[in-house]
Design a protein around this motif. Structure first.
Motif, short mmCIF file in Angstrom:
data_model
loop_
_atom_site.label_atom_id
_atom_site.label_comp_id
_atom_site.label_asym_id
_atom_site.label_seq_id
_atom_site.Cartn_x
_atom_site.Cartn_y
_atom_site.Cartn_z
N LEU A 89 -134.94 19.37 0.37
CA LEU A 89 -136.27 18.86 0.72
C LEU A 89 -136.51 17.47 0.12
N ASN A 90 -135.95 17.23 -1.05
CA ASN A 90 -136.14 15.94 -1.74
C ASN A 90 -134.91 15.05 -1.70
N LEU A 91 -134.02 15.32 -0.77
CA LEU A 91 -132.74 14.61 -0.73
C LEU A 91 -132.91 13.09 -0.62
N ARG A 92 -133.90 12.66 0.14
CA ARG A 92 -134.08 11.22 0.33
C ARG A 92 -134.51 10.52 -0.96
N ASN A 93 -135.07 11.28 -1.92
CA ASN A 93 -135.50 10.71 -3.19
C ASN A 93 -134.43 10.79 -4.27
N ILE A 94 -133.29 11.39 -3.94
CA ILE A 94 -132.18 11.50 -4.88
C ILE A 94 -131.25 10.30 -4.68
N GLU A 95 -130.67 9.81 -5.77
CA GLU A 95 -129.80 8.64 -5.69
C GLU A 95 -128.61 8.89 -4.76
N PHE A 96 -128.13 7.83 -4.15
CA PHE A 96 -127.12 7.90 -3.08
C PHE A 96 -125.91 8.74 -3.48
N ASP A 97 -125.29 8.41 -4.61
CA ASP A 97 -124.07 9.12 -5.02
C ASP A 97 -124.36 10.58 -5.37
N SER A 98 -125.54 10.83 -5.87
CA SER A 98 -125.91 12.20 -6.26
C SER A 98 -126.13 13.08 -5.03
N PRO A 138 -131.60 14.62 11.07
CA PRO A 138 -131.51 13.38 11.86
C PRO A 138 -132.82 12.59 11.93
N GLU A 139 -133.94 13.22 11.57
CA GLU A 139 -135.22 12.51 11.59
C GLU A 139 -135.34 11.55 10.42
N THR A 140 -134.44 11.68 9.44
CA THR A 140 -134.42 10.79 8.28
C THR A 140 -133.03 10.17 8.20
N PRO A 141 -132.83 9.02 8.85
CA PRO A 141 -131.48 8.44 9.01
C PRO A 141 -130.70 8.29 7.70
N GLU A 142 -131.39 7.96 6.59
CA GLU A 142 -130.65 7.70 5.35
C GLU A 142 -129.99 8.94 4.77
N TYR A 173 -131.90 18.45 19.33
CA TYR A 173 -130.62 17.76 19.13
C TYR A 173 -130.24 16.89 20.32
N PHE A 174 -130.74 17.22 21.50
CA PHE A 174 -130.48 16.36 22.65
C PHE A 174 -131.22 15.04 22.50
N ASP A 175 -132.36 15.06 21.81
CA ASP A 175 -133.09 13.82 21.51
C ASP A 175 -132.42 13.08 20.35
N TYR A 176 -131.99 13.83 19.33
CA TYR A 176 -131.34 13.19 18.18
C TYR A 176 -130.08 12.43 18.61
N VAL A 177 -129.34 13.01 19.57
CA VAL A 177 -128.11 12.36 20.04
C VAL A 177 -128.43 11.04 20.73
N ASN A 178 -129.60 10.94 21.32
CA ASN A 178 -130.01 9.72 22.04
C ASN A 178 -130.75 8.73 21.16
#
Length: 350
Positions: A89-98, A138-142, A173-178
């Protein structure tokens, strides 16, 4: 000298509890407090990575057992604290390598077995919100590549794959692919492809529902007609692979009996890319080989008989593949056997 006062966990339970507290702070703090929480999360995740990799046990508990026992305790505490959900849930707030360590932890938990059981699969099935959070990656590209890796590892287990297929979010997922992001699009397609090809019995049952088949055909046709080069090629290939599987008979018959689908695939045959043409041919041949063609399909094929024969005569002539050559020859024979449409001349009255 604040490092002198940092809490060093002594047991697996302490490690998970302290890590969970810091992960929760990622949601509730800002600025320097959040940065401090990020550093602590990274520190404790590195400790977990050390345990998973079988390096020297970093816990301070002198009575700790073997690595297997430590991993078992760690797993049980993670389930108990619902740590995996909070991390994702908090993955986007965790540092890249972590974030990579979170993926390592998740995939390691999935590989853990107790007899014939997979405790983590049971855990995921009872906490569907974790699966849903991964599906929304896929809604959070990073973080989409991280969530994609975890989700694809999870759906190797048929029970989890089933929960994903029958979740309404699957159709997103058909939208995410596009999406405009190439990395996100490619990763989302990899998940879609795995979902529909790994568990044939499950997918065959999925496609036995006419409403689901109609929705899938609509989605895959949009990818084939509106996608970029990679999306168009891979979507056409996926469709070809799926309709060639006997268990997907309902999908195959529904697809090849619809003249609008035939028109789309005939356009694909005319694509500038030879690779896309070849994938299109692998779908087109099923239309032609179908012994119970609908009249509308026969009419379109017959109307384009000469153009199709001209195209197929020169199609991939350089390809040295006995199976392909035999299939192409068969398709040519089938088209040659179609009724010729004679255009009646207008009679001019005097």
């Amino acid at each position: 000298m604040s490092f002198l006062f940092k809490r060093n966990p002594k047991t697996a339970g302490d490690l998970v509890r302290i890590l969970n507290e810091q992960v929760v702070k990622l949601e509730t703090t800002n600025g320097s407090e959040r940065k401090k929480a990020q550093d602590e999360v990274s520190r404790h995740l590195f400790t977990i990575k050390t345990i998973i990799n079988g390096e020297e046990n970093p816990l301070n508990d002198a009575s700790h057992g073997s690595q297997t026992e430590t991993l078992t305790q760690l797993s049980q505490e993670i389930y108990s604290f619902d740590l995996m959900y909070n991390l994702i849930l908090n993955l986007r707030n965790i540092e890249f390598d972590s974030r990579k360590i979170v993926v390592l932890l998740f995939n390691s938990l999935l590989k853990r077995k107790v007899g014939n059981r997979s405790p983590t699969v049971d855990y995921l099935l009872s906490r569907h919100k974790i699966v849903v959070t991964l599906m929304r990656g896929p809604e959070t590209p990073e973080i989409s590549l991280n969530t994609g890796l975890m989700l694809r590892e999870a759906i190797k287990h048929e029970a989890v794959a089933k929960s994903v297929l029958y979740d309404p979010l699957f159709w997103k997922y058909f939208d995410y692919v596009n999406t405009d992001s190439f990395e996100t699009s490619t990763d989302a397609f990899a998940t879609l492809n795995d979902l529909l090809t790994q568990h044939k019995q499950l997918v065959g049952s999925f496609f036995s529902n006419d409403q689901i088949v109609s929705k899938f055909i609509s989605g895959i046709n949009k990818l084939i007609t509106n996608g970029n080069y990679v999306t168009k090629r891979e979507s056409t290939k996926l469709l070809a692979d799926l309709i060639m599987i006997k268990l997907n008979y309902n999908l195959m018959t529904r697809y090849v009996n619809d003249v609008e689908n035939l028109k789309i695939i005939m356009l694909i045959l005319g694509d500038r890319s030879k690779n896309i043409q070849l994938e299109g041919f692998n779908v087109f041949k099923v239309f032609v080989a179908n012994p119970k063609k609908e009249k509308a399909v026969i009419d379109i094929l017959a109307k384009n008989r000469n153009k199709l024969l001209q195209f197929l005569g020169s199609f991939n002539k350089e390809r040295n593949d006995d199976l392909f050559i035999a299939e192409k020859d068969f398709i040519i024979q089938q088209i040659q056997a179609l009724p010729k449409i004679i255009v009646a001349e207008k009679v001019v009255e005097n």
